[in-house]
Design an enzyme around this catalytic site. Structure first.
Site, PDB file in Angstrom:
ATOM      1  N   TYR A 249       5.835   5.540 -43.085  1.00 37.47           N
ATOM      2  CA  TYR A 249       5.773   4.452 -42.108  1.00 37.47           C
ATOM      3  C   TYR A 249       6.339   3.163 -42.699  1.00 37.47           C
ATOM      4  CZ  TYR A 249       3.786   0.795 -39.161  1.00 37.47           C
ATOM      5  OH  TYR A 249       3.622  -0.310 -38.367  1.00 37.47           O
TER       6      TYR A 249
ATOM      7  N   LYS B 215       9.776   0.985 -41.622  1.00 35.49           N
ATOM      8  CA  LYS B 215       9.736  -0.421 -41.232  1.00 35.49           C
ATOM      9  C   LYS B 215      10.597  -1.277 -42.162  1.00 35.49           C
ATOM     10  CE  LYS B 215       7.101  -0.045 -37.641  1.00 35.49           C
ATOM     11  NZ  LYS B 215       7.640  -0.347 -36.280  1.00 35.49           N
TER      12      LYS B 215
END
Length: 286
Positions: free
Chosen positions: A148, A152
């Site tokens: 994750y 990002k």
């Protein structure tokens, strides 16, 4: 039908209970015509009563066909908010590469694909703008969140370079929205669905410590309300001089400060927060 005299915004990932839905309500309150999108429009029921200036549309940013079909029915666009995304929490040693790649396809390539497709509309606007929703996780090496956080961080770099390529030459403002902790039903539901550590993991001896962290229990009720977050974000975006980077959500200011220092500066606190310090003691070879 869009009111062509009003400024317009298209927001992805607007399912009820999430940050996208909160943004829809706040942009609508600010007087914009809003295109609220989600893969399943039935999950935007709370937005259906806001009136004609909020149009609900089907959009799956991982599908080129869905992107084309959605934008074909948008006559005018001033602001694109790439908000849709997902999370995946697991140790690097145990993560599914297929799930990790799928996460990147959504969190990175889906946003890039939609931005490319929306450019012809944004170029016609006198105040064209792209807002990419990343995360403070791009600056914080949170244990078990590698896929994750990496997605990002990748989108953060895309945003910086998009700004360089589009702002001066074409007048399109590109903003990165770095969000900290925000309480939403979608986040809570995602945490509840996270699977536990595999029994075959090299961390198996510490499974009782790791599983709560994989479920995000250390973050439970640790953020600000989605409504307060959205109000701040929309105020920043619609200001007379919007910043290149917006930091909103609990802990965002602290991470902003920490981003000026080596990432290891946060290592100790993050290990304690997620219980990794205890895991290291349990699994460390004698």
């Amino acid at each position: 039908m869009a009111n062509l005299k009003k400024r317009t915004v298209l927001i992805t990932g607007c399912s009820d209970g999430g940050m996208g839905a909160a943004l829809v309500k706040e942009f609508h309150a600010a007087g914009l015509h809003v295109y609220a999108t989600a893969r399943n429009p039935s999950k935007m029921a709370s937005l259906a009563t806001l009136g004609p200036d909020v149009e609900l549309k089907t959009l799956d940013i991982s599908s080129a066909e869905s992107i084309a079909a959605c934008l074909a029915d948008v006559p005018k666009l001033d602001i694109l908010v790439n908000n849709a995304g997902a999370s995946y929490v697991m140790t690097v040693a145990d993560m599914s590469l297929a799930e990790g790649k799928a996460l990147f396809d959504l969190n990175v390539w889906g946003n890039v694909a939609l931005s490319q497709a929306a450019l012809p509309l944004l170029l016609k606007s006198s105040k064209g703008m792209i807002v990419n929703h990343t995360s403070t996780a791009a600056h914080a090496a949170i244990p078990y969140h590698a896929a994750y956080a990496a997605s990002k961080a990748a989108m953060s770099m895309f945003t910086t370079i998009m700004r360089e390529e589009l702002e001066v030459s074409f007048g399109i403002k590109v903003i990165e929205l770095k969000t900290g902790a925000v309480n939403t039903e979608i986040v809570k539901n995602a945490r509840a669905k996270e699977g536990g550590l595999p029994e075959t993991s090299i961390y198996a001896a510490a499974k009782e410590v790791i599983d709560p962290a994989l479920r995000g229990e250390f973050l439970e009720n640790g953020g600000i309300s989605a409504e307060a977050w959205a109000k701040g974000v929309v105020g920043d975006v619609l200001s007379s001089s919007p910043p290149n980077v917006i930091w909103r959500g609990k802990g965002a200011s602290q991470v902003r400060l920490a981003s000026w220092f080596p990432m290891s500066w946060l290592s100790g606190p993050l290990k304690k927060l997620t219980g990794l310090d205890k895991v290291e003691t349990i699994v460390r070879k004698p």
